[in-house]
Design an enzyme around this catalytic site. Structure first.
Site, PDB file in Angstrom:
ATOM      1  N   ILE A  80       0.984  -1.086   0.037  1.00 45.07           N
ATOM      2  CA  ILE A  80      -0.030  -0.203  -0.066  1.00 45.07           C
ATOM      3  C   ILE A  80       1.066   1.257  -0.170  1.00 45.07           C
ATOM      4  CG2 ILE A  80      -1.744   1.221   1.332  1.00 45.07           C
ATOM      5  CD1 ILE A  80      -2.937  -1.339   0.235  1.00 45.07           C
ATOM      6  N   SER A  81       0.989   2.072  -1.019  1.00 45.00           N
ATOM      7  CA  SER A  81       1.936   3.109  -1.289  1.00 45.00           C
ATOM      8  C   SER A  81       1.754   4.028  -0.283  1.00 45.00           C
ATOM      9  CB  SER A  81       1.607   3.863  -2.514  1.00 45.00           C
ATOM     10  OG  SER A  81       1.871   2.815  -3.608  1.00 45.00           O
ATOM     11  N   ALA A  82       2.766   4.811  -0.082  1.00 44.78           N
ATOM     12  CA  ALA A  82       2.836   6.117   0.891  1.00 44.78           C
ATOM     13  C   ALA A  82       1.648   6.958   0.610  1.00 44.78           C
ATOM     14  CB  ALA A  82       4.058   6.688   1.043  1.00 44.78           C
TER      15      ALA A  82
END
Ligand SMILES: C[S@@+](CC[C@H](N)C(=O)[O-])C[C@H]1O[C@@H](n2cnc3c(N)ncnc32)[C@H](O)[C@@H]1O
Length: 419
Positions: A80-82
């Site tokens: 889950i990307s930043a």
């Protein structure tokens, strides 16, 4: 970690709300949030539902990438990307209510944010190549109430998802090194394609606008490090080993013969100082991209700092130039007069070392004079662009870097100092 921290249903709502508000404040402060609809979406979607195994403080840290799956070498294949890069990409996508959006690379959270912004009249499709990621995204979206608002499908992004096309926006959340024709074909004219695009090893987020006849113009954005594309679009650079620990990577086509390069690399080096200095925390990603897009014979030299003489740019990747007989590359030693200043220096090996080193140094000086404080290049992408030295060829298209002067607001982590 206690049980109450790992079970979403038992997590304190006040605590989560406070963490989320703090994250939203920080996103505004660094310019990664720029509009009310995206801020409202971040406030609405429970990010911790999508990553229940992570501590809340990490989940609501705007800079934390939450890696959820790894390959046999321990490299992340899904995450889950930043949040800062997610909101920045949504801002660059300029989403509006009612839009049809294709997200490439699933996780659930980002698709839920998109669903919030496009609203009940919009349509969100998310595609992932990994069945496990698809299943997980579907179940987390269902748990958080987005099952009816996002369709998650299994497939290779190379083909897009024709069944849901045309799209007003395509948002790619996995590192691409090319623009497959399906993405342009499935995007309406005037539509936007937002993606982390790696150009000769240097990845940035670009927002391309489809201007018809396969012509896209992409605005440069911020430096990112998304997980690499799998499947048909997986990167396939040519790597020439120079020693056990040092390698040269190039996308030159045709690939020049490595010849005696490993022997040449072992010979004594010729060096030239550039006179161009940088300070301790100064960002010089623009220089790397400038060299990658304007220097004929560009390559990158990679290896650990020790193998490259304790003085390379970054630890892993140094801009280089090679001509088939020898090479030159940049190093960044500390200056003797000021411990907070570093000076770019080029080092070369081989019969043409003097010329290659000088070419590299002159390019660094030109960047310093003309582009050091600019926003970086835009790219014009069109498979029909003619062959020219400045045109970068990929498997599916051609990219023309445009180093003109424009204003382009960047994310500013200096503003997050007191976080
Ligand atoms: C950074 S994750 C996606 C993050 C997600 N959008 C989120 O909510 O934060 C990247 C995903 O891209 C997927 N992926 C890699 N190559 C792909 C391909 N060729 N087609 C579709 N998905 C791909 C990976 O399986 C991985 O789950």
């Amino acid at each position: 970690m206690t049980t109450s921290e790992t079970t979403p249903a038992h997590r304190s709502t006040d605590h989560v709300d406070a963490l989320r508000e703090r994250m939203i404040e920080r996103l505004w402060a660094v310019n990664a949030l720029r509009s009310e609809p995206v801020a409202v979406a971040v406030r609405a979607v429970p990010r911790h539902f999508f990553v229940p195994d992570f501590p809340l403080e990490e989940v609501y840290d705007p800079q934390a990438v939450l890696r959820t799956k790894f390959d046999g070498n321990g490299e992340a294949t899904s995450s889950i990307s930043a949040t800062w890069i997610q909101t920045l990409m949504l801002e660059r996508a300029d989403l509006r209510p009612g839009m049809r959006v294709l997200e490439i690379g699933s996780g659930g959270y980002n698709a839920a944010l998109i669903a919030e912004v496009v609203g009940p009249d919009g349509q969100v499709t998310s595609i992932d190549i990994d069945p496990e990621v698809v299943d997980r995204a579907r179940s987390r979206l269902a748990q958080s109430g987005y099952a009816d608002r996002v369709e998650v499908v299994l497939g290779d992004a190379e083909h897009g998802h024709p069944a849901g096309a045309p799209y007003d926006r395509i948002i790619v959340t996995v590192a691409a090194t090319d623009l497959p024709p399906a993405w342009t074909e499935q995007l309406i004219e005037g539509g936007r394609l937002v993606l982390p695009l790696g150009v000769r090893g240097f990845q940035r987020v670009y927002a391309f606008t489809h201007h018809g006849q396969d012509l896209l113009v992409g605005e440069t954005g911020d430096h990112t490090g998304f997980v690499p594309m799998q499947g048909l679009g997986a990167p396939a650079p040519t790597i020439v080993s120079l020693t056990d620990q040092v390698a040269l990577t190039t996308d030159a086509d045709p690939v020049p013969s490595p010849g005696r390069l490993p022997e040449v690399f072992a010979e004594p080096a010729y060096e030239e100082r550039s006179g161009v200095r940088i300070g301790r925390n100064e960002y010089f990603g623009g220089l790397q991209l400038w060299l990658a897009t304007t220097l004929p014979g560009f390559a990158t030299l990679s290896g650990d700092a020790e193998a490259l003489g304790h003085a390379t740019i970054g630890v892993h990747q140094s801009p280089a130039v090679w001509d088939g007989t020898g090479l030159a590359y940049l190093v960044l030693p500390q200056t003797s007069t000021d411990p907070d200043q570093w000076e770019f220096l080029a080092r070369g090996h081989g019969p043409n070392a003097t010329e290659l080193v000088h070419r590299l140094v002159e390019h660094v000086r030109r960047w310093d004079r003309e582009h050091r404080h600019g926003p970086g290049p835009r790219f014009l992408a069109n498979p029909a662009l003619p062959d020219a030295p400045e045109v970068i060829r990929t498997r599916h298209t051609r990219l023309l870097p445009l180093w003109d002067q424009r204003e382009s607001p960047q994310v500013d982590w200096e503003a997050d100092r007191d976080a």
